[in-house]
Design an enzyme around this catalytic site. Structure first.
Site, PDB file in Angstrom:
ATOM      1  N   CYS A  21       0.958  -1.035   0.046  1.00 32.44           N
ATOM      2  CA  CYS A  21      -0.283   0.231  -0.369  1.00 32.44           C
ATOM      3  C   CYS A  21       0.807   1.082  -0.275  1.00 32.44           C
ATOM      4  CB  CYS A  21      -0.787   0.500   1.054  1.00 32.44           C
ATOM      5  SG  CYS A  21      -2.098  -1.267   1.040  1.00 32.44           S
TER       6      CYS A  21
ATOM      7  N   ARG B  29       3.907  -0.612  -4.816  1.00 36.05           N
ATOM      8  CA  ARG B  29       3.856  -0.538  -3.145  1.00 36.05           C
ATOM      9  C   ARG B  29       2.433  -1.779  -2.679  1.00 36.05           C
ATOM     10  NH1 ARG B  29       6.561   1.929   1.177  1.00 36.05           N
ATOM     11  NH2 ARG B  29       5.295   0.907   2.416  1.00 36.05           N
TER      12      ARG B  29
ATOM     13  N   TRP C 292      -2.595  -2.885  -1.800  1.00 36.54           N
ATOM     14  CA  TRP C 292      -2.422  -4.260  -1.585  1.00 36.54           C
ATOM     15  C   TRP C 292      -2.954  -4.637  -0.841  1.00 36.54           C
ATOM     16  CZ3 TRP C 292      -0.137  -8.426   1.113  1.00 36.54           C
ATOM     17  CH2 TRP C 292       0.218  -9.335   0.371  1.00 36.54           C
TER      18      TRP C 292
ATOM     19  N   ASN D 231      -1.745   2.041   5.569  1.00 35.36           N
ATOM     20  CA  ASN D 231      -1.626   0.954   4.727  1.00 35.36           C
ATOM     21  C   ASN D 231      -1.027   0.151   6.385  1.00 35.36           C
ATOM     22  OD1 ASN D 231       1.329  -0.570   4.467  1.00 35.36           O
ATOM     23  ND2 ASN D 231       2.405   1.476   4.320  1.00 35.36           N
ATOM     24  N   GLY D 232      -1.175  -1.419   6.045  1.00 35.10           N
ATOM     25  CA  GLY D 232      -1.070  -2.225   7.726  1.00 35.10           C
ATOM     26  C   GLY D 232      -1.726  -3.251   8.108  1.00 35.10           C
TER      27      GLY D 232
ATOM     28  N   GLU E  84      18.491 -16.970  -5.879  1.00 37.23           N
ATOM     29  CA  GLU E  84      18.453 -15.423  -6.751  1.00 37.23           C
ATOM     30  C   GLU E  84      17.191 -15.966  -7.962  1.00 37.23           C
ATOM     31  OE1 GLU E  84      17.803 -13.171  -5.389  1.00 37.23           O
ATOM     32  OE2 GLU E  84      18.030 -11.857  -7.130  1.00 37.23           O
TER      33      GLU E  84
ATOM     34  N   LYS F 221      14.093 -14.872  -9.723  1.00 37.33           N
ATOM     35  CA  LYS F 221      13.228 -13.576  -9.796  1.00 37.33           C
ATOM     36  C   LYS F 221      12.871 -14.766 -11.481  1.00 37.33           C
ATOM     37  CE  LYS F 221      14.988 -11.080  -8.659  1.00 37.33           C
ATOM     38  NZ  LYS F 221      15.375 -10.327  -7.374  1.00 37.33           N
TER      39      LYS F 221
ATOM     40  N   GLU G  19       8.771 -14.605  -9.889  1.00 35.66           N
ATOM     41  CA  GLU G  19       8.270 -13.640  -9.598  1.00 35.66           C
ATOM     42  C   GLU G  19       7.959 -13.060 -10.523  1.00 35.66           C
ATOM     43  OE1 GLU G  19       9.866 -10.717  -6.396  1.00 35.66           O
ATOM     44  OE2 GLU G  19      11.729 -11.472  -7.639  1.00 35.66           O
TER      45      GLU G  19
ATOM     46  N   HIS H 130      19.312 -35.932  -4.596  1.00 31.85           N
ATOM     47  CA  HIS H 130      18.804 -36.773  -3.713  1.00 31.85           C
ATOM     48  C   HIS H 130      17.088 -36.109  -3.184  1.00 31.85           C
ATOM     49  CE1 HIS H 130      22.106 -37.228  -1.606  1.00 31.85           C
ATOM     50  NE2 HIS H 130      22.972 -36.267  -2.469  1.00 31.85           N
TER      51      HIS H 130
ATOM     52  N   LYS I 123       6.066  -4.412  -3.642  1.00 25.69           N
ATOM     53  CA  LYS I 123       7.567  -4.047  -3.830  1.00 25.69           C
ATOM     54  C   LYS I 123       8.240  -4.438  -2.148  1.00 25.69           C
ATOM     55  CE  LYS I 123      11.846  -2.986  -5.287  1.00 25.69           C
ATOM     56  NZ  LYS I 123      12.451  -3.343  -5.308  1.00 25.69           N
TER      57      LYS I 123
HETATM   58  O1  M6R Z   1      13.381  -4.685   0.934  1.00 19.19           O
HETATM   59  P1  M6R Z   1      13.963  -5.762   1.743  1.00 19.19           P
HETATM   60  O2  M6R Z   1      14.961  -5.978   0.540  1.00 19.19           O
HETATM   61  O3  M6R Z   1      13.602  -6.226   2.465  1.00 19.19           O
HETATM   62  O4  M6R Z   1      12.345  -7.056   0.732  1.00 19.19           O
HETATM   63  C1  M6R Z   1      12.944  -8.301   0.925  1.00 19.19           C
HETATM   64  C2  M6R Z   1      11.143  -9.065  -0.093  1.00 19.19           C
HETATM   65  O5  M6R Z   1      10.799  -8.345   0.020  1.00 19.19           O
HETATM   66  C3  M6R Z   1      12.605  -8.694  -1.409  1.00 19.19           C
HETATM   67  O6  M6R Z   1      13.821  -8.905  -1.807  1.00 19.19           O
HETATM   68  C4  M6R Z   1      11.798  -9.286  -2.595  1.00 19.19           C
HETATM   69  O7  M6R Z   1      12.400 -11.197  -1.908  1.00 19.19           O
HETATM   70  C5  M6R Z   1      12.031  -9.304  -3.887  1.00 19.19           C
HETATM   71  N1  M6R Z   1      10.547  -9.415  -4.177  1.00 19.19           N
HETATM   72  C6  M6R Z   1      12.876 -10.244  -4.602  1.00 19.19           C
HETATM   73  O8  M6R Z   1      12.898  -9.953  -5.864  1.00 19.19           O
END
Ligand code: M6R
Length: 616
Positions: free
Chosen positions: A2, A27, A74, A100-101, A489, A493, A496, A512, A611
């Site tokens: 949000c 956000r 969100w 937001n929360g 990672e 990527k 997501e 395994h 984000k």
């Molecule tokens: O702002 P932050 O680094 O704490 O965020 C952590 C994760 O939410 C963030 O890295 C998330 O996994 C990303 N979408 C990855 O691309």
């Protein structure tokens, strides 16, 4: 999670708020809405979908009010519907609110309000808080008229459990906004004859660089003429006005198709900024201005405990490897979300380090508070200056990569790897690493921007590969040692932003279990370094090949791969092992990006994500 924007000034509030919402859309983008004070009533427009849709549906020319609030959502409580979109207005029409929360005790508050005649149009916790404020506002005629609105918010928040960043308007107070925070970020922008409120600087940077970061438990009262800050206990707070260093161009696409693409290609410059001024004059170690811990105390540390979420957690895994390898100090890495509830035994000389791009991730913030509560010092690696984690940490390192807007972390991730590598050097040089090994390490770090530039030159080749592989539904990413977190990672990527199922594993672990997934339909991305691991990784590749699995190899230049083993080879330059994870990340960022583009995904705003995750 949000985005919140508020405006009081002389301009039309709606246009400024909608522009701010567009910049905060990363956000949350389930729905968007605004409420503007308009001749003694609220003009409310809200809608599921993107801010652009709201803009089209909002007759801006008719909304002329100069005080207003806006929200991009969100969803937490209640589905993605117009009714659940913010702002919410109390059933008596007096109060409008954005939030937001999460209000955890919303059900009991609702139970309290229902018999008093308050009604609810949505399924949200936010509407409950909105009506609670209306209740206190109506109930307190004895409070001085001038502060009745502010006090009704204060009183209501004393009954609230959970987290909030809120902005509230009252129909009787046409040029006032009250806002407050607990666990969700809020920033006041102090402009020329105008005040703005936002979840982060991106929304206000085009109007002012002067900001006040609100702290948890503070209430901000904005009027057309000035503002004041008090605590929940009604104590006055003296505001500190800071200057933002980010520029408006940093948060624009500048000719790129997506922020993710822009941020991938920005990496050489971003990494240069992360390193700037952070090497000793003798060129043998790193130096940090803000750690706030003496070399003597650092030497006493016999264990590091690293806490983070998502990509930042992957960065911690690489940092673990490097600190253990070069400084010979044991490192523990935890998901912040798990650490906060684990209550594990901890040593006396443990130093905590949290890693978070946004500095607002609620689990990381809570884990940090838990470590502090237990009496530990906590350092932080953050990108966003003035973020909650940065402010609450005992010391730390800023990444200085500028705003990262694409939901998928790219430049912030590689910069976290870089800071981790620099910390490993710094700690190593305090212990057993020699001057010459330190100097060689520094030279390698200084070469990172150029190595990343070389890796980026593979973009056209990777785009071609992406085109051929975009139709697969499953991928494995496999690497060893410090390249295992890079495999994680790469898988994150891909899933997501393209919604393709992908898993990361240490290459040898594949036997395994995950090898059962292998067929012609499930390609594997292997990270292949030269040196001692080369033959081992090649053996794992052979095992995949024997089962007809397709292979994309991300291999350093010197790797002499057996002919025909890999279906595709992406070359990266040879480099020092401390910087290899950074260089190896670039091809998988590009591969994911081009696959997602090929599949016509909404790269910067992938479904279900936001984000910064500011709710638990
Ligand atoms: O702002 P932050 O680094 O704490 O965020 C952590 C994760 O939410 C963030 O890295 C998330 O996994 C990303 N979408 C990855 O691309």
């Amino acid at each position: 999670m949000c985005g919140i924007v508020g405006y009081i000034g002389k301009q039309k509030a709606s246009a400024i708020i909608l522009e701010g919402l567009k910049r905060l859309e990363y956000r949350g983008y389930d729905s968007a809405g605004i409420a503007i004070q308009q001749a003694g009533r609220f003009e409310v427009a809200k809608k599921t979908g993107r801010v652009e849709g709201l803009i089209k549906a909002t007759p801006a020319q008719k909304i002329t009010g100069t005080t207003g609030i806006g929200h991009t959502r969100w969803a937490t409580h209640g589905g993605v519907t117009d009714a659940n979109a913010h702002p919410h207005v109390s059933s008596d029409g007096k109060i409008a609110l954005i939030h937001n929360g999460v209000i955890e005790n919303y059900a009991s508050i609702k139970k309290f309000l229902l018999p008093k005649g308050y009604t609810f149009q949505s399924e949200t916790d936010t509407e409950v808080l909105c009506n609670l404020i209306a209740y206190h506002y109506q109930k307190e005629p004895d409070v001085k008229e001038a502060s009745r609105f502010l006090e009704s918010v204060r009183k209501s928040l004393r009954h609230v459990e959970g987290t909030y960043g809120i902005a509230v308007m009252c129909g009787d107070c046409p040029a006032e906004i009250v806002s407050a925070r607990k666990g969700s970020p809020l920033i006041l922008g102090v402009g020329d004859g105008e005040l703005m409120l936002a979840s982060d600087v991106a929304a206000i940077i085009s109007r002012t660089q002067n900001v006040v970061y609100l702290k948890d438990g503070e209430l901000l009262h904005m009027t057309a003429k000035n503002f004041s800050i008090t605590t929940l206990e009604a104590e006055d707070v003296s505001p500190v006005v800071d200057k933002i260093t980010w520029k408006i161009e940093d948060s624009e696409l500048n000719g790129h198709a997506h922020f993710m693409e822009k941020e991938i290609f920005e990496q050489p410059a971003a990494l240069e900024n992360t390193m700037r001024g952070r090497f000793s004059e003798d060129g043998s170690t790193a130096q940090f201005g803000g750690l706030n811990i003496s070399a003597v105390d650092l030497r006493q540390v016999d264990r590091f405990h690293l806490l983070a979420c998502g990509s930042a957690w992957h960065a911690c895994l690489v940092t673990e490897h490097l600190i253990e390898r070069f400084a010979r100090v044991p490192v523990e890495v935890d998901y912040a979300s798990e650490f906060r509830y684990r209550n594990m035994p901890l040593g006396n000389n443990t130093l905590f380090l949290t890693v978070s791009q946004s500095g607002e991730t609620i689990d990381t913030l809570a884990a940090m508070r838990e470590a502090k509560r237990k009496g530990y010092k906590v350092l932080a690696i953050n990108n966003v200056v003035g973020s909650s984690i940065a402010r609450e940490a005992d010391g730390g390192v800023y990444q200085h990569v500028g705003p990262e807007i694409g939901v998928a972390s790219t430049k912030a991730f590689t910069s976290q790897l870089l800071v981790g590598a620099m910390l490993a050097l710094y700690l190593g040089r305090m212990r057993d690493m020699s001057f010459s090994d330190g100097a060689e390490y520094v030279k390698a770090l200084k070469g990172v921007p150029d190595l990343v530039r070389q890796a980026l030159e593979q973009a056209p080749h990777i785009k071609e590969i992406a085109r051929r592989y975009a139709h697969y539904h499953d991928f494995l990413f496999l690497g060893r040692l410090s390249l295992f977190p890079v495999a994680l990672e790469g898988a994150l990527k891909l899933k997501e932003i393209s919604y393709i199922h992908a898993e990361g594993y240490p290459a040898a672990e594949m036997k395994h279990g995950p090898i059962a997934l292998i067929s012609e339909q499930c390609p594997s991305v292997f990270f292949v370094p030269s040196g001692e691991m080369f033959n081992k990784v090649v053996s794992s590749m052979q095992e995949i090949k024997a089962r007809k699995g397709k292979i994309i190899a991300v291999a350093t230049d010197k790797c002499d791969l057996p002919a025909g083993l890999a279906d595709e080879v992406i070359r990266i330059p040879e480099c020092h092992e401390a910087v290899l994870p950074i260089v190896a990340t670039v091809p998988v960022q590009l591969l994911s990006y081009y696959i997602a583009v090929e599949l016509k995904r909404d790269v910067d705003k992938p479904r279900n994500l936001a984000k910064s995750v500011t709710v638990e």
